[in-house]
Design a protein around this motif. Structure first.
Motif, mmCIF file in Angstrom:
data_model
loop_
_atom_site.group_PDB
_atom_site.id
_atom_site.type_symbol
_atom_site.label_atom_id
_atom_site.label_comp_id
_atom_site.label_asym_id
_atom_site.label_seq_id
_atom_site.Cartn_x
_atom_site.Cartn_y
_atom_site.Cartn_z
ATOM 1 N N VAL A 400 0.839 -1.203 0.000
ATOM 2 C CA VAL A 400 0.000 0.000 0.000
ATOM 3 C C VAL A 400 0.875 1.255 0.000
ATOM 4 C CG1 VAL A 400 -1.647 1.339 1.371
ATOM 5 C CG2 VAL A 400 -1.977 -1.114 1.061
ATOM 6 N N GLY A 401 1.980 1.187 0.727
ATOM 7 C CA GLY A 401 2.903 2.313 0.731
ATOM 8 C C GLY A 401 3.482 2.587 -0.636
ATOM 9 N N ARG A 402 3.726 1.537 -1.421
ATOM 10 C CA ARG A 402 4.242 1.723 -2.770
ATOM 11 C C ARG A 402 3.240 2.485 -3.631
ATOM 12 N NH1 ARG A 402 8.574 -0.771 -4.017
ATOM 13 N NH2 ARG A 402 8.200 -2.356 -2.424
ATOM 14 N N PHE A 403 1.949 2.140 -3.446
ATOM 15 C CA PHE A 403 0.904 2.860 -4.181
ATOM 16 C C PHE A 403 0.828 4.320 -3.724
ATOM 17 C CE2 PHE A 403 -3.475 4.458 -4.010
ATOM 18 C CZ PHE A 403 -3.750 4.540 -5.373
ATOM 19 N N LEU A 404 0.915 4.529 -2.418
ATOM 20 C CA LEU A 404 0.852 5.895 -1.901
ATOM 21 C C LEU A 404 2.003 6.740 -2.440
ATOM 22 C CD1 LEU A 404 -0.093 5.242 1.842
ATOM 23 C CD2 LEU A 404 -1.600 5.972 -0.015
ATOM 24 N N ARG A 405 3.182 6.155 -2.559
ATOM 25 C CA ARG A 405 4.332 6.891 -3.084
ATOM 26 C C ARG A 405 4.165 7.188 -4.575
ATOM 27 N NH1 ARG A 405 10.149 5.570 -0.649
ATOM 28 N NH2 ARG A 405 9.697 5.966 1.550
ATOM 29 N N ALA A 406 3.724 6.180 -5.326
ATOM 30 C CA ALA A 406 3.564 6.370 -6.772
ATOM 31 C C ALA A 406 2.527 7.432 -7.089
ATOM 32 C CB ALA A 406 3.187 5.042 -7.427
ATOM 33 N N SER A 407 1.474 7.511 -6.287
ATOM 34 C CA SER A 407 0.402 8.486 -6.511
ATOM 35 C C SER A 407 0.609 9.784 -5.745
ATOM 36 C CB SER A 407 -0.943 7.875 -6.107
ATOM 37 O OG SER A 407 -0.924 7.499 -4.736
ATOM 38 N N SER A 408 1.698 9.857 -4.939
ATOM 39 C CA SER A 408 2.034 11.034 -4.128
ATOM 40 C C SER A 408 1.014 11.322 -3.039
ATOM 41 C CB SER A 408 2.195 12.286 -5.015
ATOM 42 O OG SER A 408 3.261 12.125 -5.926
ATOM 43 N N LEU A 409 0.144 10.357 -2.729
ATOM 44 C CA LEU A 409 -0.827 10.557 -1.653
ATOM 45 C C LEU A 409 -0.144 10.629 -0.292
ATOM 46 C CD1 LEU A 409 -3.710 8.144 -2.737
ATOM 47 C CD2 LEU A 409 -3.644 10.641 -2.939
ATOM 48 N N ASP A 410 1.043 10.042 -0.187
ATOM 49 C CA ASP A 410 1.732 10.077 1.107
ATOM 50 C C ASP A 410 2.171 11.487 1.494
ATOM 51 O OD1 ASP A 410 3.606 9.963 -1.056
ATOM 52 O OD2 ASP A 410 5.194 9.544 0.394
ATOM 53 N N GLU A 411 2.201 12.408 0.525
ATOM 54 C CA GLU A 411 2.643 13.772 0.793
ATOM 55 C C GLU A 411 1.512 14.682 1.285
ATOM 56 O OE1 GLU A 411 5.754 14.434 0.507
ATOM 57 O OE2 GLU A 411 6.579 12.930 -0.863
ATOM 58 N N LEU A 412 0.265 14.254 1.147
ATOM 59 C CA LEU A 412 -0.865 15.137 1.452
ATOM 60 C C LEU A 412 -0.897 15.640 2.901
ATOM 61 C CD1 LEU A 412 -3.796 13.534 -0.578
ATOM 62 C CD2 LEU A 412 -2.474 15.593 -1.104
ATOM 63 N N PRO A 413 -0.501 14.847 3.903
ATOM 64 C CA PRO A 413 -0.513 15.390 5.268
ATOM 65 C C PRO A 413 0.391 16.610 5.458
ATOM 66 C CG PRO A 413 -0.416 12.998 5.330
ATOM 67 C CD PRO A 413 -0.215 13.396 3.906
ATOM 68 N N GLN A 414 1.275 16.881 4.531
ATOM 69 C CA GLN A 414 2.117 18.061 4.659
ATOM 70 C C GLN A 414 1.310 19.356 4.552
ATOM 71 O OE1 GLN A 414 5.439 17.640 1.914
ATOM 72 N NE2 GLN A 414 5.767 15.548 2.604
ATOM 73 N N LEU A 415 0.044 19.243 4.183
ATOM 74 C CA LEU A 415 -0.836 20.412 4.252
ATOM 75 C C LEU A 415 -0.895 20.949 5.684
ATOM 76 C CD1 LEU A 415 -3.755 19.230 1.935
ATOM 77 C CD2 LEU A 415 -2.140 21.096 1.471
ATOM 78 N N ILE A 416 -0.689 20.071 6.666
ATOM 79 C CA ILE A 416 -0.637 20.516 8.070
ATOM 80 C C ILE A 416 0.561 21.432 8.270
ATOM 81 C CG2 ILE A 416 -0.427 19.748 10.469
ATOM 82 C CD1 ILE A 416 -1.717 17.106 9.612
ATOM 83 N N ASN A 417 1.717 21.055 7.727
ATOM 84 C CA ASN A 417 2.906 21.902 7.815
ATOM 85 C C ASN A 417 2.694 23.231 7.100
ATOM 86 O OD1 ASN A 417 4.377 18.827 7.434
ATOM 87 N ND2 ASN A 417 4.972 20.072 9.190
ATOM 88 N N VAL A 418 1.974 23.191 5.973
ATOM 89 C CA VAL A 418 1.694 24.432 5.237
ATOM 90 C C VAL A 418 0.789 25.330 6.065
ATOM 91 C CG1 VAL A 418 0.664 25.403 3.148
ATOM 92 C CG2 VAL A 418 2.019 23.291 3.008
ATOM 93 N N LEU A 419 -0.233 24.736 6.693
ATOM 94 C CA LEU A 419 -1.163 25.525 7.500
ATOM 95 C C LEU A 419 -0.459 26.163 8.685
ATOM 96 C CD1 LEU A 419 -4.166 26.299 7.778
ATOM 97 C CD2 LEU A 419 -4.454 24.266 9.217
ATOM 98 N N TRP A 420 0.534 25.493 9.251
ATOM 99 C CA TRP A 420 1.283 26.028 10.383
ATOM 100 C C TRP A 420 2.400 26.982 9.965
ATOM 101 C CZ3 TRP A 420 1.908 20.871 13.607
ATOM 102 C CH2 TRP A 420 0.669 20.557 14.164
ATOM 103 N N GLY A 421 2.586 27.171 8.674
ATOM 104 C CA GLY A 421 3.599 28.094 8.202
ATOM 105 C C GLY A 421 5.000 27.528 8.143
#
Length: 503
Positions: A400-421
């Motif tokens: 499942v992690g391989r799929f998340l990496r290929a589709s870049s879905l694993d990066e989406l939680p970084q929206l939290i870092n963006v929201l925090w500046g």
């Protein structure tokens, strides 16, 4: 790859003239490269149709659309002439005046869309002035809907037209420019690498003409044939080129560039110059003539000011909305991770951010819980250079992690870092904090916030070498703008869908 020593050095042929054509009628009427002519014709039809469609929609949405046109109810011909004839024609004229059909801005970069938006503002101002001057009380909702709708439709159609143009360039190799690169071999190869990195640009080097160092270059492998001691214009005709690119120091030869421009007059061949300032974008470069001497001014990078505030506001708003909309997806991914491997859903790792400050990045976990312990045994199998460890078939990554990496879905939680500046939507990728001090050129990446995507990601991602990735990140730092950010975000969509370089 070809070898330099397989080509014969021939004595240079004298230029056909020294800047004085035999007659004004002897000049070429058409350029060698003519792909832009049918493309511009298609854009004209699309722009006219977009403006006419926007008027049609406005008329059908608002009952008071014809208000202000005297006698429109009894004789609607004049109203329809303005709505479906004069107004769309005015759009074309103003778009043309803003050089939105200039072939130099078509097919790549944000300049084309900037000029369309500028033309939209001009159309709105023109309509307002005419209504004021003639004391015509137009329906403001109708006019606003028609103008804004036309602008959005024109932009959409141009996006689709550019997508089709890029598809033709990638698959068939047509609708581009066949270039002959002139300069020293290292300079021409550097330009070759830059222009071929993105096939969508339509720049296809077909030959290299080196100005010196031929003996030292003998035996080297080159991607295109290499010539020396030839008349450049004759060489262009021989290889079927339509553009000459003068690279690096070759453009600094006293009088040579001017004489080459004279020689090309009337030939239909384009002349471009690739200066040694290869990593500085156009908005920072200005030519200011002083007593007949054109001086190239290079402005400082914009690392503060209103544009940066607008970027930060865009980041926070987009991150907040994105997190709200993606809650169902986050839950589904979390369940898939827990089923695949018992352990935490998120992976948090220290990364170096803006001005060297350390923060913990948010990502969906894609590796088994003992991945860090298993890393020591895989170091020798690293498939990339530089500060990152990459393997296309990393055994530490679960399915499942391989799929998340290929589709870049694993990066989406970084929206939290963006929201925090701590991060931005667009910027250099944050690097691990345990890779030592960021010395030399690499440290300049820390002048801006790291991003979820960036020029590195849309130009090859993990397929790039470390040096090339650093060069792209530094280019972004020195030349960023809001328009450039939006362009990278748009390109990111295509890269993610293609799953290019993600592993």
């Amino acid at each position: 790859m070809r070898h330099v020593d397989s080509f014969e050095i021939q004595p240079p042929t004298p230029p056909s003239h020294n800047g004085v054509p035999r007659s004004a009628w002897a000049r070429a009427r058409r350029r060698v490269s003519r792909w832009h002519r049918p493309y511009i014709a298609v854009l004209l039809l699309l722009d006219y149709g977009s403006a006419a469609l926007a008027s049609f929609l406005a008329i059908n949405v608002f009952e008071q659309a014809s208000s202000g046109f005297y006698g429109a109810e009894q004789n609607p011909a004049w109203f329809h002439t303005v709505a479906f004839g004069l107004l769309p024609l005015g759009w074309l004229i103003i778009l043309w005046g803003n050089r939105a059909y200039d072939r130099r801005y078509l097919g790549l970069g944000p300049d084309e869309f900037k000029r369309v938006v500028r033309a939209g503002v001009t159309v709105a101002a023109t309509v307002s002035f005419i209504a004021f001057a003639t004391r015509t009380l137009l329906s403001r909702w109708t006019v606003g809907f028609a103008l804004l709708g036309a602008l959005l439709l024109i932009l959409l159609c141009r996006f689709l037209a550019r997508f089709a143009l890029h598809a033709v360039r990638r698959r068939a190799g047509h609708a581009g420019h066949r270039m002959v690169l002139v300069g020293t071999l290292p300079e021409t190869l550097e330009v070759y690498t830059a222009v071929t990195r993105n096939p969508d640009a339509g720049l296809v080097p077909v030959a290299i003409h080196i100005t010196d160092g031929y003996a030292a270059a003998r035996g080297m492998e080159t991607p295109v044939p290499v010539y020396a001691g030839r008349d450049v214009l004759a060489l262009v005709r021989e290889v079927g080129g339509d553009t000459i690119a003068v690279c690096g120091s070759a453009s600094a030869e006293p009088g040579e560039l001017r004489r080459l421009a004279w020689q090309l007059e009337g030939s239909g061949v384009d002349l471009v110059v690739a200066p040694q300032l290869t990593d500085i974008a156009g908005p920072r470069v200005h030519i200011r003539p002083i007593e007949g001497l054109p001086l190239l001014y290079v402005e400082e990078p914009t690392l503060s000011g209103p544009a940066l505030l607008a970027k930060n506001l865009l980041d926070r708003v987009a991150a907040g909305l994105g997190l709200l909309l993606l809650v169902p997806l986050f839950l589904a991914v979390a369940i898939a991770i827990r089923i695949s491997d018992r352990g935490p859903v998120f992976f948090r790792q220290p990364r170096v951010g803006h001005e060297g400050r350390t923060f913990r990045v948010w990502k969906f976990r894609t590796m088994y819980v003992d991945a860090e312990e298993r890393l020591a045994g895989l170091v020798d199998q690293n498939e990339t250079d530089g500060m990152l460890f990459k393997m296309k078939e990393d055994p530490r990554v679960f399915p499942v992690g391989r799929f998340l990496r290929a589709s870049s879905l694993d990066e989406l939680p970084q929206l939290i870092n963006v929201l925090w500046g701590e991060m931005s939507l667009v910027g250099p990728r944050p690097l691990p904090a345990d890779d030592g001090d960021f010395l030399g050129d690499v440290r300049r990446r820390l002048l801006v916030r790291p991003g979820m995507t960036g020029l590195w990601q849309v130009s090859g991602r993990s397929d790039l070498s470390w040096d090339e990735a650093v060069r792209l990140d530094l280019y972004y730092v020195d030349n960023w703008s809001l328009a450039y950010d939006l362009s990278i975000l748009w390109r990111t969509v295509g890269v993610v869908l293609a799953r290019k370089g993600a592993y």
